[in-house]
Scaffold this motif. Structure first.
Motif, short mmCIF file in Angstrom:
data_model
loop_
_atom_site.label_atom_id
_atom_site.label_comp_id
_atom_site.label_asym_id
_atom_site.label_seq_id
_atom_site.Cartn_x
_atom_site.Cartn_y
_atom_site.Cartn_z
N LYS A 63 0.86 -1.44 0.04
CA LYS A 63 -0.02 0.07 0.01
C LYS A 63 0.99 1.22 0.01
N ASN A 64 2.27 0.91 -0.53
CA ASN A 64 3.20 2.06 -0.35
C ASN A 64 3.40 2.89 0.96
N LYS A 65 3.28 2.12 1.94
CA LYS A 65 3.32 2.48 3.57
C LYS A 65 4.54 2.25 3.84
N ILE A 66 5.44 3.17 4.57
CA ILE A 66 6.69 2.80 5.19
C ILE A 66 6.60 1.70 6.29
N VAL A 67 7.35 0.64 6.36
CA VAL A 67 7.15 -0.27 7.20
C VAL A 67 8.98 -0.65 7.81
N LEU A 68 8.98 -0.98 8.77
CA LEU A 68 10.15 -1.42 9.22
C LEU A 68 10.56 -2.73 8.67
N GLY A 69 12.02 -3.13 8.06
CA GLY A 69 12.13 -4.47 7.66
C GLY A 69 13.37 -5.10 8.35
N ASP A 70 13.91 -6.02 7.34
CA ASP A 70 15.30 -6.61 7.84
C ASP A 70 14.94 -7.29 9.17
N GLU A 71 15.97 -7.12 9.94
CA GLU A 71 16.16 -7.76 11.58
C GLU A 71 16.50 -6.83 12.49
N ILE A 72 16.21 -7.28 13.70
CA ILE A 72 16.68 -6.33 14.85
C ILE A 72 17.30 -7.72 15.83
N SER A 73 18.42 -7.63 15.75
CA SER A 73 19.15 -8.84 16.46
C SER A 73 20.74 -8.38 16.84
N PRO A 74 21.48 -9.39 17.73
CA PRO A 74 22.71 -9.05 17.92
C PRO A 74 23.59 -8.91 16.70
N ASP A 75 23.04 -9.32 15.65
CA ASP A 75 23.87 -8.89 14.49
C ASP A 75 24.02 -7.32 14.03
N ASN A 76 22.81 -6.63 14.26
CA ASN A 76 22.84 -5.22 13.88
C ASN A 76 22.55 -4.22 15.20
N CYS A 77 22.97 -4.81 16.25
CA CYS A 77 22.65 -3.93 17.49
C CYS A 77 24.08 -4.18 18.17
N ARG A 78 24.54 -2.85 19.00
CA ARG A 78 25.47 -3.17 20.00
C ARG A 78 24.51 -3.27 21.41
N LEU A 79 24.89 -4.65 22.18
CA LEU A 79 24.28 -4.59 23.35
C LEU A 79 25.33 -5.10 24.19
N THR B 119 33.99 -2.96 32.99
CA THR B 119 34.15 -3.57 31.90
C THR B 119 33.08 -3.76 30.92
N ILE B 120 33.39 -3.44 29.79
CA ILE B 120 32.64 -3.78 28.34
C ILE B 120 32.39 -5.04 28.19
N VAL B 121 31.17 -5.73 28.20
CA VAL B 121 30.76 -6.95 27.78
C VAL B 121 29.87 -6.79 26.57
N SER B 122 30.47 -7.37 25.59
CA SER B 122 29.42 -7.28 24.14
C SER B 122 28.66 -8.60 24.07
N LEU B 123 27.54 -8.26 24.10
CA LEU B 123 26.74 -9.44 23.67
C LEU B 123 26.10 -9.29 22.34
N ASP B 124 26.83 -9.08 21.41
CA ASP B 124 26.45 -8.69 19.97
C ASP B 124 27.64 -9.34 18.86
N LYS B 125 27.56 -8.86 17.68
CA LYS B 125 28.34 -9.19 16.52
C LYS B 125 29.78 -8.75 16.87
N ASP B 126 30.15 -7.88 17.58
CA ASP B 126 31.36 -7.33 18.03
C ASP B 126 32.17 -8.48 18.66
N ARG B 127 31.64 -9.63 19.14
CA ARG B 127 32.43 -10.84 19.70
C ARG B 127 33.05 -11.43 18.18
N PHE B 128 32.31 -11.48 17.28
CA PHE B 128 32.90 -11.83 16.03
C PHE B 128 33.93 -10.98 15.50
N ARG B 129 33.56 -9.69 15.33
CA ARG B 129 34.41 -8.36 14.65
C ARG B 129 35.65 -8.70 15.28
N ASN B 130 35.44 -8.75 16.48
CA ASN B 130 36.79 -8.19 17.43
C ASN B 130 37.53 -9.48 18.11
#
Ligand code: UDP
Length: 242
Positions: free
Chosen positions: A186-202, A211-222
């Motif tokens: 209907k040409n309405k804007i909606v949120l797509g994709d995902e919301i998960s530890p892959d695209n959030c810093r938690l 101490t910073i304890v990352s529960l997200d994709k930084d565990r893989f990046r770093n």
């Protein structure tokens, strides 16, 4: 996946299949992990399932707070049924705390609390390495009208308010996150994709010191290890809370 469903698109972390209903799609979450525009790659058994379950819970939370999303329902543990949307090729990043690329590209010190949320918009284009983009360039490229861009920004700020307090309740600090939006039938804007530890810093707030304890994709990046344990912990806390 059942053979009758046609693969429409395969991304770095998800596969999108057709559905019997042409207005819907089936999204399968993969175990693959990529970082630095896919220069770094690995596979983590169970990641797809965890991201699918976490995203489904968060989409439900947003829906209950009147945020339109593409999510319809879970099909199984690593697959969801969503509305078919036309993705707007922009990555909307909201930051509550300075970290990651913001600190690499500016003199802002890592870990600085931002007095108001910062929104950074990137062009979704792997060949160009997802560059940071301006509102004027978005207009010049005719990606989206300025009215729709304002709507996307407004939705992002609302989503931040909802997610920040939700995560605080489960002892997690929402440092930053990336969203993608699209247009529905209907040409309405909606949120797509995902919301998960892959695209959030938690970050875990259950720490006695700073101490910073990352529960997200930084565990893989770093190369911190324990990615599945971290994502499972997020999933566990969400399920215990809801
Ligand atoms: N992000 C993402 N996909 C991208 C780039 C960033 O999901 O292609 C997320 C990332 O997980 C983080 C936020 O957006 O939660 C901000 O990332 P940043 O710009 O700091 O980039 P990074 O440091 O990850 O390169």
């Amino acid at each position: 996946m059942n053979k009758k469903y046609e693969l429409i698109y395969e991304g770095k972390a998800k596969k999108v299949f057709s559905h019997d209903d042409p207005d819907k799609v089936i999204i399968e979450f993969k175990d693959d992990a990529t970082a630095f525009n896919a220069l770094k790659k690995d596979k983590f058994e169970g990641k797809g399932k965890l991201n699918c379950l976490i995203s489904a819970r968060i989409f439900e939370l947003l829906k209950n707070n009147n945020i339109p999303t593409h999510f319809i329902k879970l099909k199984n543990e690593n697959t969801m049924i969503s509305q078919k949307i036309k993705i707007i090729p922009l990555e909307i990043v909201l930051r509550n705390k300075a970290y990651g690329s913001l600190c690499k590209q500016t003199t802002i010190e890592s870990g600085t609390d931002l007095t108001k949320p910062l929104i950074d918009i990137y062009l979704k284009n792997d060949e160009l390495n997802d560059p940071l983009i301006t509102k004027d360039r978005i207009e010049l490229m005719n990606i989206i009208s300025s009215k729709d861009l304002e709507l996307v920004i407004d939705l992002t700020l609302k989503i931040n308010g909802i997610l920040k307090s939700f995560f605080r309740n489960i002892q997690i600090q929402l440092v930053d996150f990336k969203l993608e939006f699209g247009y529905d039938d209907k040409n309405k804007i909606v949120l797509g994709d995902e919301i998960s530890p892959d695209n959030c810093r938690l970050w875990d707030l259950n720490q006695k010191n700073d101490t910073i304890v990352s529960l997200d994709k930084d565990r893989f990046r770093n190369d911190l290890g324990g990615l599945i344990e971290a994502y499972s912990e997020i999933n566990r806390r969400i399920n215990d809370f809801i």
